[in-house]
Scaffold this active site. Structure first.
Site, short mmCIF file in Angstrom:
data_model
loop_
_atom_site.label_atom_id
_atom_site.label_comp_id
_atom_site.label_asym_id
_atom_site.label_seq_id
_atom_site.Cartn_x
_atom_site.Cartn_y
_atom_site.Cartn_z
N THR A 13 0.82 -1.21 0.00
CA THR A 13 0.00 0.00 0.00
C THR A 13 0.85 1.26 0.00
O THR A 13 0.49 2.28 -0.62
CB THR A 13 -0.93 -0.02 1.24
OG1 THR A 13 -1.79 -1.15 1.12
CG2 THR A 13 -1.77 1.23 1.36
N SER A 56 1.92 -7.33 -0.74
CA SER A 56 2.61 -8.32 0.08
C SER A 56 1.96 -9.71 0.11
O SER A 56 2.64 -10.68 0.42
CB SER A 56 2.90 -7.80 1.48
OG SER A 56 1.77 -7.80 2.30
N THR A 89 1.81 -4.40 4.29
CA THR A 89 1.67 -4.73 5.71
C THR A 89 1.13 -6.14 5.96
O THR A 89 1.32 -6.68 7.05
CB THR A 89 0.77 -3.70 6.44
OG1 THR A 89 -0.51 -3.72 5.83
CG2 THR A 89 1.36 -2.31 6.38
N ASP A 90 0.44 -6.72 4.97
CA ASP A 90 -0.21 -8.02 5.22
C ASP A 90 0.77 -9.11 5.64
O ASP A 90 0.47 -9.92 6.52
CB ASP A 90 -0.98 -8.48 3.97
CG ASP A 90 -2.21 -7.63 3.69
OD1 ASP A 90 -2.59 -6.82 4.56
OD2 ASP A 90 -2.79 -7.76 2.59
#
Ligand code: ASP
Length: 323
Positions: A13, A56, A89-90
């Protein structure tokens, strides 16, 4: 004197924008960080690399290994004094933990990301990048392992996890808290991690499954893990490390087939241990040969087992690594 900081953009993101017509958040033709980073040379001498631009959920062990190699090569060839990796971030915590276990360098290595893309109101990408560069350039950040920096907090790769699907304060270290904070005037550490382990690996070829326990679970999925020839399994067990009785037969068949079977807790806080003596309880699982992991969450225990299996098949050595 300004420090030489390597910045590696990998996507996520933080490198995306929101399409004003559809509302979809996605990568564009150009990574917004590429232009933004050019204006940050007042903080440090930035050496920028962009090996790939992936959301990610698309990151695999191969990209993690590639990142490790890029960092080690750059540090060997140039006078790099700190590293910042931007990442979706995942799966950020998995990449951060992988690098933590496999890179043996004293310089600060920081992983960061964003919850709001580059053109959204309240976008946190550029801010997190700036604070991460400040941490990577800070002498106090040396020798603390791989750090995760978002939302003015510094976490260890070992303890941090994504706790909220959309909130900017999503990264937390359950039970332990952050080890430092960043303010306008400085970078402040209030804790020093004591636990250090490093594994020298250059490839990952094994497959490890991750399963979550639930009420009424049976052995079917455990039998399939054997049929599908996985090399190891991590089970997010109930509470302190217990399983429904109908799973015991399946778990036993995995252990008998020499498949390392790691027990973590599906609880957000706490450590899985062999406490309960009933059918399916932790005592029985441990007696069967299951390995209880020391507080790691499921996704990180899986990364660790993949690394372990790239070094050894010896169940005793693997057990030691999880203690
Ligand atoms: N789905 C995005 C990713 O992990 C989320 C993010 O970066 O925050 O790439």
């Amino acid at each position: 004197m300004k420090k030489n900081i390597l910045v590696v953009h990998t996507g996520g993101t933080i490198s995306m924008f929101e399409d004003s017509e559809t509302g979809a958040v996605k990568p564009g033709n150009e990574n917004p960080l590429s232009t933004q980073t050019k204006g940050l040379n007042n903080l440090a001498n930035l050496i920028i690399k962009e090996p790939f631009n992936l959301p990610s959920p698309h990151i695999t062990m191969q990209e993690m290994l590639q990142l490790k190699k890029i960092i080690e090569d750059e540090v060997n060839q140039n006078k790099i004094e700190g590293v910042v990796i931007t990442h979706g971030t995942d799966t950020l915590e998995e990449t951060a933990y992988f690098l933590d276990l496999t890179i043996d360098l004293k310089i600060p290595i920081v992983v960061t990301g964003a919850m709001r893309s580059s053109n959204e109101i309240g976008s946190d990408g550029l801010y997190n990048l700036i604070t991460s560069i400040r941490v990577a350039a800070c002498d106090d950040a040396k020798g603390k392992g791989v750090l995760v920096v978002l939302n003015d907090e510094i976490h260890t790769a070992e303890n941090v996890t994504k706790t909220h699907a959309s909130n900017v304060s999503t990264f937390q270290s359950p039970q332990y808290g952050p080890i430092g904070i960043i303010t306008k005037q400085g970078v402040f550490f209030h804790n020093t991690p004591t636990h250090k382990e490093k594994y020298d690996i250059d490839q990952i070829s094994k497959r490890v499954a991750l399963l979550k326990a639930h009420a009424g679970m049976d052995s079917l999925l455990f039998h399939s893990i054997l049929d599908l020839q996985y090399d190891g399994i991590v089970i997010e067990a109930l509470g302190q490390g217990n399983m429904p009785p109908d799973t015991v037969e399946g778990i036993k068949s995995l252990i008998e087939a020499n498949i390392p079977t790691i027990i973590v807790s599906r609880c957000f806080n706490g450590i899985a241990q062999d406490i309960y003596g009933y059918n399916g309880g932790g005592k029985q699982l441990k007696e069967l040969g299951a390995i209880f992991s020391n507080g790691l969450n499921g996704q990180k225990a899986r990364i660790k087992l993949l690394i372990a299996l790239s070094q050894t098949n010896d169940m005793k050595v693997i057990e030691e690594m999880f203690h």
